[in-house]
Design a protein around this motif. Structure first.
Motif, PDB file in Angstrom:
ATOM      1  N   ARG A 282     -15.540   1.571  10.277  1.00 15.37           N
ATOM      2  CA  ARG A 282     -16.033   0.513   9.389  1.00 15.37           C
ATOM      3  C   ARG A 282     -14.895  -0.100   8.589  1.00 15.37           C
ATOM      4  N   ALA A 283     -13.990   0.726   8.089  1.00 18.02           N
ATOM      5  CA  ALA A 283     -12.860   0.206   7.322  1.00 18.02           C
ATOM      6  C   ALA A 283     -11.987  -0.702   8.179  1.00 18.02           C
ATOM      7  N   ALA A 284     -11.785  -0.316   9.434  1.00 17.90           N
ATOM      8  CA  ALA A 284     -10.964  -1.118  10.338  1.00 17.90           C
ATOM      9  C   ALA A 284     -11.663  -2.422  10.712  1.00 17.90           C
ATOM     10  N   LEU A 285     -12.958  -2.351  11.015  1.00 19.63           N
ATOM     11  CA  LEU A 285     -13.695  -3.551  11.418  1.00 19.63           C
ATOM     12  C   LEU A 285     -13.779  -4.572  10.282  1.00 19.63           C
ATOM     13  N   SER A 286     -13.812  -4.089   9.042  1.00 20.56           N
ATOM     14  CA  SER A 286     -13.881  -4.998   7.902  1.00 20.56           C
ATOM     15  C   SER A 286     -12.524  -5.629   7.584  1.00 20.56           C
ATOM     16  N   GLY A 287     -11.454  -5.091   8.178  1.00 20.67           N
ATOM     17  CA  GLY A 287     -10.117  -5.577   7.890  1.00 20.67           C
ATOM     18  C   GLY A 287      -9.508  -4.976   6.643  1.00 20.67           C
ATOM     19  N   ALA A 288     -10.218  -4.034   6.003  1.00 17.50           N
ATOM     20  CA  ALA A 288      -9.717  -3.428   4.775  1.00 17.50           C
ATOM     21  C   ALA A 288      -8.613  -2.415   5.045  1.00 17.50           C
ATOM     22  N   VAL A 289      -8.584  -1.873   6.259  1.00 14.02           N
ATOM     23  CA  VAL A 289      -7.513  -0.980   6.688  1.00 14.02           C
ATOM     24  C   VAL A 289      -7.063  -1.453   8.063  1.00 14.02           C
ATOM     25  N   ARG A 290      -5.766  -1.744   8.214  1.00  7.51           N
ATOM     26  CA  ARG A 290      -5.243  -2.238   9.480  1.00  7.51           C
ATOM     27  C   ARG A 290      -4.113  -1.323   9.953  1.00  7.51           C
ATOM     28  N   ILE A 291      -4.166  -0.968  11.223  1.00 11.53           N
ATOM     29  CA  ILE A 291      -3.216  -0.013  11.795  1.00 11.53           C
ATOM     30  C   ILE A 291      -2.319  -0.719  12.806  1.00 11.53           C
TER      31      ILE A 291
ATOM     32  N   GLU B 189       3.855   4.710   7.429  1.00 14.19           N
ATOM     33  CA  GLU B 189       4.201   3.824   6.321  1.00 14.19           C
ATOM     34  C   GLU B 189       2.940   3.158   5.790  1.00 14.19           C
ATOM     35  N   PHE B 190       2.769   3.196   4.477  1.00 11.79           N
ATOM     36  CA  PHE B 190       1.593   2.618   3.821  1.00 11.79           C
ATOM     37  C   PHE B 190       2.020   1.449   2.953  1.00 11.79           C
ATOM     38  N   ARG B 191       1.301   0.331   3.101  1.00 14.82           N
ATOM     39  CA  ARG B 191       1.576  -0.850   2.289  1.00 14.82           C
ATOM     40  C   ARG B 191       0.272  -1.524   1.885  1.00 14.82           C
ATOM     41  N   SER B 192       0.279  -2.092   0.703  1.00 19.95           N
ATOM     42  CA  SER B 192      -0.843  -2.902   0.242  1.00 19.95           C
ATOM     43  C   SER B 192      -0.311  -3.925  -0.747  1.00 19.95           C
ATOM     44  N   ALA B 193      -1.194  -4.807  -1.170  1.00 19.89           N
ATOM     45  CA  ALA B 193      -0.794  -5.818  -2.145  1.00 19.89           C
ATOM     46  C   ALA B 193      -0.702  -5.242  -3.554  1.00 19.89           C
TER      47      ALA B 193
ATOM     48  N   ARG C 127       2.041   2.194  10.978  1.00 22.29           N
ATOM     49  CA  ARG C 127       2.004   1.403   9.767  1.00 22.29           C
ATOM     50  C   ARG C 127       0.546   1.155   9.383  1.00 22.29           C
ATOM     51  N   VAL C 128       0.247   1.386   8.117  1.00 19.93           N
ATOM     52  CA  VAL C 128      -1.112   1.201   7.609  1.00 19.93           C
ATOM     53  C   VAL C 128      -1.061   0.180   6.483  1.00 19.93           C
ATOM     54  N   TRP C 129      -1.756  -0.938   6.680  1.00 22.70           N
ATOM     55  CA  TRP C 129      -1.975  -1.884   5.589  1.00 22.70           C
ATOM     56  C   TRP C 129      -3.385  -1.647   5.083  1.00 22.70           C
ATOM     57  N   PHE C 130      -3.550  -1.612   3.768  1.00 27.50           N
ATOM     58  CA  PHE C 130      -4.865  -1.231   3.252  1.00 27.50           C
ATOM     59  C   PHE C 130      -5.195  -1.922   1.940  1.00 27.50           C
ATOM     60  N   ARG C 131      -6.490  -2.060   1.719  1.00 24.97           N
ATOM     61  CA  ARG C 131      -7.008  -2.340   0.389  1.00 24.97           C
ATOM     62  C   ARG C 131      -7.233  -0.988  -0.278  1.00 24.97           C
ATOM     63  N   PRO C 132      -6.688  -0.762  -1.462  1.00 27.76           N
ATOM     64  CA  PRO C 132      -6.749   0.570  -2.061  1.00 27.76           C
ATOM     65  C   PRO C 132      -8.152   1.143  -2.226  1.00 27.76           C
ATOM     66  N   ALA C 133      -9.116   0.339  -2.672  1.00 32.53           N
ATOM     67  CA  ALA C 133     -10.477   0.867  -2.847  1.00 32.53           C
ATOM     68  C   ALA C 133     -11.053   1.325  -1.516  1.00 32.53           C
ATOM     69  N   ALA C 134     -10.824   0.554  -0.471  1.00 35.86           N
ATOM     70  CA  ALA C 134     -11.342   0.909   0.848  1.00 35.86           C
ATOM     71  C   ALA C 134     -10.677   2.168   1.385  1.00 35.86           C
ATOM     72  N   LEU C 135      -9.359   2.291   1.193  1.00 37.73           N
ATOM     73  CA  LEU C 135      -8.669   3.484   1.670  1.00 37.73           C
ATOM     74  C   LEU C 135      -9.192   4.735   0.966  1.00 37.73           C
TER      75      LEU C 135
ATOM     76  N   ALA D 224       5.313   2.990   0.703  1.00 42.08           N
ATOM     77  CA  ALA D 224       5.615   4.421   0.778  1.00 42.08           C
ATOM     78  C   ALA D 224       5.548   4.884   2.217  1.00 42.08           C
ATOM     79  N   ARG D 225       6.289   5.934   2.497  1.00 41.96           N
ATOM     80  CA  ARG D 225       6.220   6.561   3.807  1.00 41.96           C
ATOM     81  C   ARG D 225       5.907   8.041   3.606  1.00 41.96           C
ATOM     82  N   LEU D 226       4.835   8.498   4.239  1.00 45.55           N
ATOM     83  CA  LEU D 226       4.480   9.902   4.238  1.00 45.55           C
ATOM     84  C   LEU D 226       4.809  10.476   5.604  1.00 45.55           C
ATOM     85  N   VAL D 227       5.444  11.614   5.600  1.00 42.13           N
ATOM     86  CA  VAL D 227       5.896  12.237   6.839  1.00 42.13           C
ATOM     87  C   VAL D 227       5.275  13.612   6.963  1.00 42.13           C
ATOM     88  N   LEU D 228       4.747  13.882   8.138  1.00 40.86           N
ATOM     89  CA  LEU D 228       4.259  15.219   8.477  1.00 40.86           C
ATOM     90  C   LEU D 228       5.216  15.791   9.508  1.00 40.86           C
ATOM     91  N   GLU D 229       5.949  16.825   9.129  1.00 38.42           N
ATOM     92  CA  GLU D 229       6.935  17.418  10.027  1.00 38.42           C
ATOM     93  C   GLU D 229       6.698  18.917  10.142  1.00 38.42           C
TER      94      GLU D 229
END
Length: 294
Positions: free
Chosen positions: A267-276, A217-221, A247-255, A226-231
């Motif tokens: 780097r994206a995770a450490l900056s907080g721009a992408v959180r899992i 599941e992907f969410r941002s401000a 669940r992935v919270w993200f800043r769109p530019a960073a993602l 949306a939910r993407l499924v790999l089956e």
């Protein structure tokens, strides 16, 4: 087990409001990119490991020029750089750089920045004018047998300008900003819509198919959840149901920068721009090995 409560397809993200927004964003991004290229003192300077500023500008301009044939109304015109046509149905994420991009740069030999900028501006204007009365949800054949709404093509072109503009800016140590609200259009109109309408052979590879399901599941401000499924090796888009493996919270530019390998996941995770988070976050790497960008 991955959530199997629903297999409802995701609703389209294409709206008249987003259509208007992505058209404006494309026009603004193209002008920023053109002005950046015009400011470069030495077009032979490196923008990436493999391309100079001039080659990067030629790549982006070639994509925009070929996109001028798109539209849902009126007669279709030949692709301006026809050498790429034969490779489009067999293009995958893994061979895009070595085959399609190389073919286009070999066939489109212009490297003069002023000429490229003029061609880019005229191509974007032609694309905007040609599609002004078109249906943004009309599906268009894209690479590898995938299908996208017309609005998704605009989002892809905008992202080309964002990513490669950053490449050039970093190469010459100039400022470059990717607005999150614009980057969000790439997620909503391209990523979700290509998964919703069919990726074709675009994600094909030689690796063994991973059996089972991974729901992310992907969410941002700035985006619609949306939910993407790999089956069983096949990607699709669904509406969020309240449960997901990851669940992935993200800043769109960073993602977007992470997806296109400009910023590392660490780097994206450490900056907080992408959180899992989620109940099985360790499945995200397996998901990303299949659902990936070039």
């Amino acid at each position: 087990m991955a959530d199997t409560l629903t297999h409802a397809a995701a609703a389209t993200r294409v709206t008249r409001e987003k259509w208007s927004t992505v058209r404006c964003a494309l026009e603004a991004s193209a002008e920023r990119f053109a002005a950046l290229v015009e400011s470069v003192p030495d077009p032979s300077a490196r923008a990436t490991e493999h391309w100079s500023v001039a080659e990067t500008a030629a790549h982006v301009t070639g994509v925009a020029w070929n996109y001028t044939v798109l539209g849902t109304a009126g007669p279709r015109r030949p692709v301006p750089i026809p050498e790429v046509r034969a490779h489009m149905p067999t293009t995958t994420v893994d061979n895009l750089a070595a085959v399609l991009n190389t073919t286009q740069l070999r066939a489109f030999t212009e490297r003069d920045p002023a000429t490229l900028v003029a061609r880019l501006r005229s191509s974007i204007r032609d694309l905007l004018d040609r599609t002004a009365a078109d249906d943004p949800a009309e599906l268009v054949d894209w690479l590898g047998g995938s299908r996208l709404p017309l609005a998704g093509i605009f989002a892809h072109m905008m992202n080309e300008l964002h990513i490669h503009g950053r490449d050039i800016a970093r190469g010459i140590r100039a400022p470059w900003r990717i607005p999150d609200d614009e980057a969000a259009l790439f997620f909503d109109l391209f990523i979700v819509e290509i998964a919703r309408n069919g990726v074709g052979r675009l994600l094909d590879d030689d690796r063994p198919v991973r059996r089972g399901s991974i729901a992310v599941e992907f969410r941002s401000a700035h985006t619609v959840p949306a939910r993407l499924v790999l089956e069983d090796g096949v990607a699709r888009a669904e509406e969020p149901s309240g449960r997901a493996d990851v669940r992935v919270w993200f800043r769109p530019a960073a993602l977007n920068l992470m997806l296109f390998h400009r910023v590392s996941p660490v780097r994206a995770a450490l900056s907080g721009a992408v959180r899992i988070s989620g109940r099985r976050p360790w499945l995200l790497p397996a998901f990303m090995r299949k659902v990936r960008m070039p």
